[in-house]
Design a protein around this motif. Structure first.
Motif, short mmCIF file in Angstrom:
data_model
loop_
_atom_site.label_atom_id
_atom_site.label_comp_id
_atom_site.label_asym_id
_atom_site.label_seq_id
_atom_site.Cartn_x
_atom_site.Cartn_y
_atom_site.Cartn_z
N VAL A 334 -27.77 -11.99 -5.81
CA VAL A 334 -28.46 -12.72 -6.90
C VAL A 334 -29.90 -12.38 -6.51
CG1 VAL A 334 -28.60 -14.30 -8.79
CG2 VAL A 334 -26.45 -13.61 -8.06
N ILE A 335 -30.78 -11.91 -7.12
CA ILE A 335 -32.32 -12.13 -6.79
C ILE A 335 -32.88 -12.99 -7.74
CG2 ILE A 335 -34.47 -10.89 -6.47
CD1 ILE A 335 -32.67 -10.50 -4.04
N ASN A 336 -33.30 -14.31 -7.34
CA ASN A 336 -33.83 -15.14 -8.22
C ASN A 336 -35.53 -15.26 -7.92
OD1 ASN A 336 -33.72 -17.23 -10.01
ND2 ASN A 336 -33.47 -18.97 -8.53
N ARG A 337 -36.20 -15.76 -9.20
CA ARG A 337 -37.54 -15.92 -8.94
C ARG A 337 -38.25 -14.68 -8.80
NH1 ARG A 337 -37.82 -21.56 -5.17
NH2 ARG A 337 -37.02 -22.85 -6.98
N PRO A 356 -24.11 -5.04 -3.48
CA PRO A 356 -24.15 -4.80 -4.84
C PRO A 356 -25.18 -5.72 -5.64
CG PRO A 356 -22.03 -5.92 -4.49
CD PRO A 356 -22.45 -5.31 -3.02
N LEU A 357 -26.02 -5.52 -6.34
CA LEU A 357 -27.04 -6.13 -7.05
C LEU A 357 -26.26 -6.61 -8.43
CD1 LEU A 357 -29.78 -7.48 -7.29
CD2 LEU A 357 -30.64 -5.43 -8.29
N LEU A 358 -25.96 -8.02 -8.27
CA LEU A 358 -25.29 -8.43 -9.51
C LEU A 358 -26.25 -8.86 -10.80
CD1 LEU A 358 -23.06 -9.49 -11.19
CD2 LEU A 358 -22.94 -11.41 -9.94
N ALA A 359 -27.42 -9.52 -10.41
CA ALA A 359 -28.48 -9.96 -11.38
C ALA A 359 -29.70 -10.09 -10.84
CB ALA A 359 -27.80 -11.28 -11.98
N THR A 360 -30.72 -10.05 -11.68
CA THR A 360 -32.12 -10.30 -11.05
C THR A 360 -32.70 -11.27 -12.20
OG1 THR A 360 -32.45 -8.13 -10.17
CG2 THR A 360 -34.58 -9.24 -10.86
N LEU A 361 -33.10 -12.44 -11.75
CA LEU A 361 -33.53 -13.59 -12.51
C LEU A 361 -35.09 -13.83 -12.45
CD1 LEU A 361 -30.89 -16.08 -11.71
CD2 LEU A 361 -30.71 -14.28 -13.61
N PRO A 362 -35.93 -13.76 -13.79
CA PRO A 362 -37.37 -13.85 -13.49
C PRO A 362 -37.77 -15.27 -13.16
CG PRO A 362 -36.61 -14.23 -15.65
CD PRO A 362 -35.33 -13.63 -14.89
N ASP A 363 -39.00 -15.45 -12.29
CA ASP A 363 -39.64 -16.54 -11.92
C ASP A 363 -40.16 -17.03 -13.10
OD1 ASP A 363 -40.73 -18.47 -10.35
OD2 ASP A 363 -42.55 -17.33 -9.97
N ARG A 364 -39.78 -18.58 -13.44
CA ARG A 364 -40.39 -18.91 -14.68
C ARG A 364 -40.76 -20.57 -14.34
NH1 ARG A 364 -41.70 -16.23 -18.10
NH2 ARG A 364 -41.10 -17.81 -19.95
N ALA A 365 -42.19 -20.74 -14.48
CA ALA A 365 -42.63 -21.94 -14.19
C ALA A 365 -42.12 -22.98 -15.06
CB ALA A 365 -44.32 -22.00 -14.30
N ARG A 366 -41.84 -22.49 -16.43
CA ARG A 366 -41.10 -23.33 -17.33
C ARG A 366 -39.79 -24.01 -17.00
NH1 ARG A 366 -41.31 -21.69 -23.77
NH2 ARG A 366 -41.36 -23.88 -24.89
N LEU A 367 -38.96 -23.38 -16.03
CA LEU A 367 -37.77 -23.69 -15.46
C LEU A 367 -38.03 -25.09 -14.81
CD1 LEU A 367 -34.81 -22.91 -15.33
CD2 LEU A 367 -35.16 -21.78 -13.19
#
Length: 424
Positions: A334-337, A356-367
Motif C-alpha cells: 500500500v503506497i500512502n501519501r 503486488p500493489l494493493l492500493a495507492t492513497l493520495p496525499d491529503r493535507a485535509r486528512l
C-alpha cells in the motif's frame, strides 16, 4: 425459595440459588427484576468473617460480588478471601457497562472473574451467564467451542510516520459501517455485535485511540494476562467502542517498543469472538513482532510512501520477514501519501520489491487537519478522494461479508459520484 417464586418456575427448570456477598443489600432490589424466574437471590453481609461462607460450600449456590464502580475495589479484595476460604464456589461479578461504571468491569476482570452480570444487559444474557456459572459439569462451564476463525489482517507500517494508524482508523470505521450502514450518524446507538476488532500494536503506542477520540481503561497487556478468560461478554463490556460500533484494544500510551509477548492464546480467543481483526503494526520493527502473529495472519499489508528513507525501511522489513518465513503471497503493498510529482511511481516501487500493489492513497493535507481536531476525514469530508481510494482495501479486508459490503460501497460510490479519485 419463596412460594411466589416457586410458582413461576417451569417444571423442567432447575432452581438457581444466588447469594449476593456485599457490605449492604441495596443491590438486591435492582438485581431481582432482572433474574430468571428460576433464580432466588439472598444477601449475605461481607463484613462478617469469611468463615461464614463455609455453610455455602456444598449448596450449589453462585456467589455474586458487587463490582459497580463504587464497590469494585472492596469486592476485588473479597475475591481473594473467598477463593482462599471456599475455592469451589463459583463467583460472578455484578456490574454495569455504563460509561461511568466500566472501571468496575475492568476491576472484575483483573481480579480473575470470568463471568459478569451486566445490569444493562437483556434478561436472556443474564440468564445465560448464571446458567454457565452454576453448571457443575466442567464441560458445560467451559467456553463454547470456536465456531469460526476470524479473518486477521496486519497493517505493517515499514517505519513510523507513514500514516499506518490513520489508515487503520479509517478502514476500521468504514468496514464496521459496511455491516451497519445506518450507524454512520452519530446519534444512532452502537451495535452490540462483535464484528470488527481494531488491535493497536503500533509505535508510538496509543495513537489509534487519539484518532478515534476514545479513552480506555482496559488495554492489550490486560488482555494478555487474562487471555484464558476473554469471552464475548468481556469483549463487549471491557473493550472500548467507537460510536460506529467497532471495538478497540490497544497498548496504553507511553508503552515502549520492547519485543511483544507471544499473543497466540489471546489471538485464538479473539478470533473466536470477532468476525474480523485488523491489527495496526505501524512503526513496529519486524524483529519485535511475535512470529506466531505473523504466521497466523491471513494478509499482511506493507504500508509505505515514496520517500527514499521509507524505501530503505521497506527493503529491511522484507529481509526480516524472509528470515522468519513470512515473505510469501500474503504480502501486498500500500503506497500512502502518493504525490505524482515525487518521481518514482507506486507501480515502479511494487516492481522493484516484487510485491503486488494493493492500493495507492493520495496525499491529503485535509486528512492531517481532521486528525489534529480529533476527527476522522469521513466526518469532515465524506467525499474526499482519500476515502474513495480505500475501496480495494475494504473489499479485501472482509470478503466474507461481500454482499452486504458491496451494496454499501455501491451506495457510497454513488454519493461520491462514482468517479476515479482525483486530487486536483
Amino acid at each position: 425459595m419463596s412460594t411466589a417464586t416457586m410458582h413461576l418456575v417451569h417444571p423442567r427448570e432447575s432452581a438457581m440459588k444466588l447469594v449476593l456477598y456485599a457490605p449492604d443489600r441495596d443491590l438486591v432490589s435492582r438485581l431481582t427484576p432482572l433474574l430468571p424466574a428460576a433464580a432466588d437471590v439472598e444477601w449475605q453481609d461481607s463484613g462478617a468473617p469469611a468463615a461464614a461462607l463455609e455453610p455455602l460450600r456444598d449448596t450449589g449456590c453462585v456467589l455474586l460480588l458487587d463490582f459497580r464502580h463504587e464497590q469494585a475495589a472492596f469486592s476485588a479484595a473479597l475475591v481473594r478471601q473467598v477463593q482462599a476460604q471456599a475455592p469451589e464456589l463459583p463467583l460472578v461479578a455484578v456490574g454495569s457497562t455504563a460509561s461511568d461504571q466500566l472501571a468496575g468491569v475492568v476491576a472484575a476482570l483483573r481480579a480473575g472473574l470470568r463471568d459478569l452480570i451486566d445490569l444493562d444487559a437483556p434478561p436472556h444474557e443474564i440468564e445465560a451467564v448464571l446458567r454457565r456459572a452454576s453448571a457443575t459439569d466442567a464441560s458445560v462451564r467451559a467456553p463454547a467451542a470456536v465456531a469460526h476463525k476470524a479473518r486477521m489482517v496486519l497493517l505493517l507500517g515499514v517505519r513510523a510516520g507513514v500514516g499506518c494508524s490513520t489508515l487503520a482508523a479509517h478502514l476500521g470505521v468504514l468496514a464496521q459501517q459496511a455491516h451497519s450502514p445506518l450507524l454512520a450518524q452519530e446519534e444512532d446507538p452502537p451495535p452490540v455485535a462483535n464484528h470488527l476488532l481494531l488491535l493497536d500494536l503500533a509505535q508510538p503506542a496509543g495513537d489509534l485511540a487519539l484518532y478515534l477520540n476514545l479513552d480506555s481503561s482496559f488495554h492489550y497487556d490486560d488482555a494478555l494476562r487474562h487471555a484464558s478468560r476473554i469471552d464475548a461478554t468481556l469483549a463487549r463490556t471491557a473493550m472500548t467502542r467507537h460510536p460506529a460500533g467497532l471495538a478497540l484494544l490497544g497498548q496504553a500510551a507511553g508503552t515502549d517498543g520492547t519485543p511483544m509477548a507471544d499473543p497466540a492464546v489471546l489471538m485464538q480467543r479473539l478470533r473466536g469472538i470477532f468476525d474480523t481483526l485488523l491489527c495496526d503494526l505501524g512503526g513496529a520493527c519486524v524483529r519485535q513482532i511475535p512470529v506466531s502473529l505473523l504466521n497466523s495472519a491471513d494478509d499482511i499489508w506493507l504500508v509505505a510512501d515514496q520517500a527514499i528513507g521509507t524505501l530503505v525501511s521497506l527493503d529491511q522489513a522484507l529481509t526480516q520477514l524472509e528470515r522468519v518465513g513470512a515473505r510469501d503471497k500474503r504480502l501486498q503493498l500500500v503506497i500512502n501519501r502518493f504525490d505524482d510529482a515525487s518521481g518514482i511511481s507506486p507501480a515502479q516501487i511494487a516492481t522493484r520489491f516484487g510485491l503486488p500493489l494493493l492500493a495507492t492513497l493520495p496525499d491529503r493535507a485535509r486528512l492531517r487537519s481532521a486528525a489534529s481536531h480529533g476527527r476522522l476525514l469521513l466526518q469532515e469530508a465524506p467525499r474526499d478522494p482519500y476515502l474513495r481510494a480505500l475501496a480495494p482495501l475494504l473489499s479485501r479486508l472482509d470478503p466474507a461479508a461481500a454482499p452486504a459490503a458491496r451494496s454499501w460501497r455501491e451506495h457510497l460510490a454513488l454519493r461520491l459520484s462514482g468517479s476515479q479519485w482525483k486530487t486536483k
